[in-house]
Design a protein around this motif. Sequence first.
Motif, short mmCIF file in Angstrom:
data_model
loop_
_atom_site.label_atom_id
_atom_site.label_comp_id
_atom_site.label_asym_id
_atom_site.label_seq_id
_atom_site.Cartn_x
_atom_site.Cartn_y
_atom_site.Cartn_z
N UNK A 76 -3.23 -1.88 -15.07
CA UNK A 76 -2.03 -1.77 -14.17
C UNK A 76 -2.56 -0.46 -13.23
N UNK A 77 -3.29 0.63 -13.76
CA UNK A 77 -3.60 1.73 -13.06
C UNK A 77 -4.58 1.35 -12.11
N UNK A 78 -5.46 0.32 -12.49
CA UNK A 78 -6.55 0.16 -11.56
C UNK A 78 -6.04 -0.55 -10.47
N UNK A 79 -5.23 -1.45 -10.51
CA UNK A 79 -4.46 -2.07 -9.50
C UNK A 79 -3.60 -0.98 -8.47
N UNK A 80 -2.87 -0.09 -9.30
CA UNK A 80 -2.02 0.72 -8.32
C UNK A 80 -3.09 1.59 -7.51
N UNK A 81 -4.18 2.10 -8.27
CA UNK A 81 -5.01 3.13 -7.59
C UNK A 81 -5.79 2.40 -6.39
N UNK A 82 -5.92 1.21 -6.42
CA UNK A 82 -6.77 0.73 -5.12
C UNK A 82 -5.81 0.64 -3.95
N UNK A 83 -4.64 0.63 -4.38
CA UNK A 83 -3.49 0.72 -3.17
C UNK A 83 -2.99 1.92 -2.67
N UNK A 84 -3.62 3.19 -3.25
CA UNK A 84 -3.07 4.52 -3.05
C UNK A 84 -4.00 5.09 -1.97
N UNK A 85 -3.49 5.68 -0.85
CA UNK A 85 -4.34 6.07 0.22
C UNK A 85 -3.97 7.44 0.53
N UNK A 123 -4.44 -0.60 7.59
CA UNK A 123 -3.86 -1.32 6.37
C UNK A 123 -2.93 -2.38 6.47
N UNK A 124 -2.23 -2.66 7.61
CA UNK A 124 -1.49 -3.57 8.10
C UNK A 124 -2.35 -4.99 7.84
N UNK A 125 -3.60 -5.08 8.51
CA UNK A 125 -4.41 -5.83 8.48
C UNK A 125 -4.80 -6.51 7.22
N UNK A 126 -5.11 -5.30 6.36
CA UNK A 126 -5.62 -5.45 4.92
C UNK A 126 -4.81 -6.26 4.09
N UNK A 127 -3.45 -5.63 4.28
CA UNK A 127 -2.33 -6.30 3.38
C UNK A 127 -1.25 -7.16 3.81
N UNK A 128 -1.43 -7.41 5.14
CA UNK A 128 -0.87 -8.29 5.76
C UNK A 128 0.80 -7.80 5.87
N UNK A 129 1.16 -6.55 5.95
CA UNK A 129 2.19 -5.91 5.74
C UNK A 129 3.22 -6.14 7.06
N UNK A 130 2.44 -6.34 8.42
CA UNK A 130 3.41 -6.74 9.47
C UNK A 130 4.14 -5.53 10.05
N UNK A 131 3.89 -4.44 9.91
CA UNK A 131 4.54 -3.33 10.28
C UNK A 131 5.83 -2.89 9.56
N UNK A 147 0.79 -1.33 0.04
CA UNK A 147 0.06 -0.12 -0.02
C UNK A 147 0.92 1.18 0.12
N UNK A 148 0.37 2.23 -0.70
CA UNK A 148 1.10 3.63 -0.85
C UNK A 148 0.22 4.53 0.18
N UNK A 149 0.72 5.15 1.09
CA UNK A 149 -0.05 6.27 2.03
C UNK A 149 0.70 7.59 1.74
N UNK A 150 0.03 8.33 0.99
CA UNK A 150 0.56 9.76 0.64
C UNK A 150 -0.06 10.84 1.48
N UNK A 151 0.84 11.69 2.24
CA UNK A 151 0.46 12.64 2.95
C UNK A 151 0.87 14.18 2.41
N UNK A 152 0.04 15.06 2.66
CA UNK A 152 0.22 16.23 2.07
C UNK A 152 -0.90 17.17 2.69
N UNK A 153 -0.69 18.59 2.30
CA UNK A 153 -1.91 19.57 2.63
C UNK A 153 -2.41 20.28 1.55
N UNK A 154 -2.00 20.14 0.29
CA UNK A 154 -2.44 20.84 -0.71
C UNK A 154 -3.86 20.27 -1.53
#
Length: 495
Positions: free
Chosen positions: A77-86, A108-116, A43-50
């Motif tokens: 490919x875009x569809x697969x990437x898009x659903x992983x961007x938060x 998201x750890x629970x959803x994607x089993x990324x284990x921190x 998963x990709x978690x993007x932070x920002x203010x704008x």
Amino acid sequence: MKRDKLESCQIIIFGGTGDLTHRKLIPAFYNLLDQGLLPEEFSIIATGRSVDNQEAYVASIYKSLQKFVKREIKEEVWSSLRERIYYKSFDISNKDGYQDLKETLENLDNKYQSKSRRIFYLAMPPRFFGTIVESLEKYNLLDFSNPSWPKVVIEKPFGYDLESATELNNQITEVFPEENIYRIDHYLGKEMLQSMMMIRFANLVFEAIWDNKYIDNIQIISNEKVGVGDRGGYYEKSGALRDMVQNHMLQILALTAMEPPADMSTESIRTEKIKVLKTLANLELEQVDDYVIRGQYGIGKIDGEEVTAYRNEKNVVNDSSTETFVALKLFVNNLRWSGVPFYIKTGKRLPNKVTKVIIEFKSSFHPSYQKEFNDLSPNLLVIKIQPEEGINFEFNAKEPGSKAKIVPVKMDFCQNCQVGFNSPEAYERLMHSVIIGDQTLFTHWDEVEYSWRFVDQIAQAWAENKAEIPIYSAGSNGPTEAEELLEKDNRNWWE
């Protein structure tokens, strides 16, 4: 590497609405996903203010992909990437934001089993690095139970001088161990820089003559046609010395001059690069003017179009003494390179965009040819890094049809000239290396330290010398003093 061998992870981008994320990072993740080089679960978690919300952010990302990905966007490919961007609206100085981010990551750890397993990418100015890493620890967003995780990725500039770089490094290493810190120099992700060691060490014809017995000088050139654009404020604080020489140019030098590593592990390669940077000959303050040339672009023409002077660029003071061009001569004080000058040249608003390394071999020809031909060209090995990627070797041969005339000829290999061939972008390689835990393409703190030690000598001399900076015309080859730097050694730049 196959996806099923990659550990699932979270990629958290601080500065997710910035130019770097839109131009480089998200396109890199798209291409890696297209090639099957990302984990099955990520998963990709993007932070920002704008940006206000998730929908607006995803829409802006898609526009960037259309602009910066070289091939047509594949909807699957875009569809697969898009659903992983938060997207998270985020203020780095607000403690509630870190608590909220922590909850999001745990979900998201629970959803994607990324284990921190988390990668924190600091795509922000360095002044925010300390605040972010300290807050990550303070609000319990880090889990070091697996020694390879979490990881932090840091963009240049890494400090303004050795003192500030040391302070910044101390802040980061208070939280992250060196083995988990990835300091990006995107030049190290370029195809031909990675190929340089193979060209040398996998070919006896080159490695056997890679020393001061056969090499006359080495030139490292990185020229740009563009000016500073909207980066005037940043450039006023850095200049070409800090923006290019301290990192990119000295990294290329280290790769060129390093001794053969014991093996191809990260530790062995880094060790040899560090040795080179440690043995750079010190410059006394009174030597700097003789060994280092600086300049600043004035008005001129690029591709027939008039362009403005640096002092007229946005956020640049009208009497600025900031350098946009640097040329220097330096020496590596070890047995292999004793007496061999390394010439470095980099600048903006020059005629062509090019980065390359030129190895000029000594003009020691057979006595009978030296006697009869007094104008033979030296042998040159040119490693072309960008925009053309490849290598050419220039040697002497008889001109066809002539009775006895020798001319230089080239054996030329261009790997990105083939129709349909696109070398992976630097950030693709770099991000893949972060995910798999390979630090070979990233700079160790010792490399940063010794680079700053060398560059600080030059910066100190310039700070004490209030002489007017030479102005060169945009579209020229730089200040005439740069040509004279080599002419007084009876050499010339191989542009």
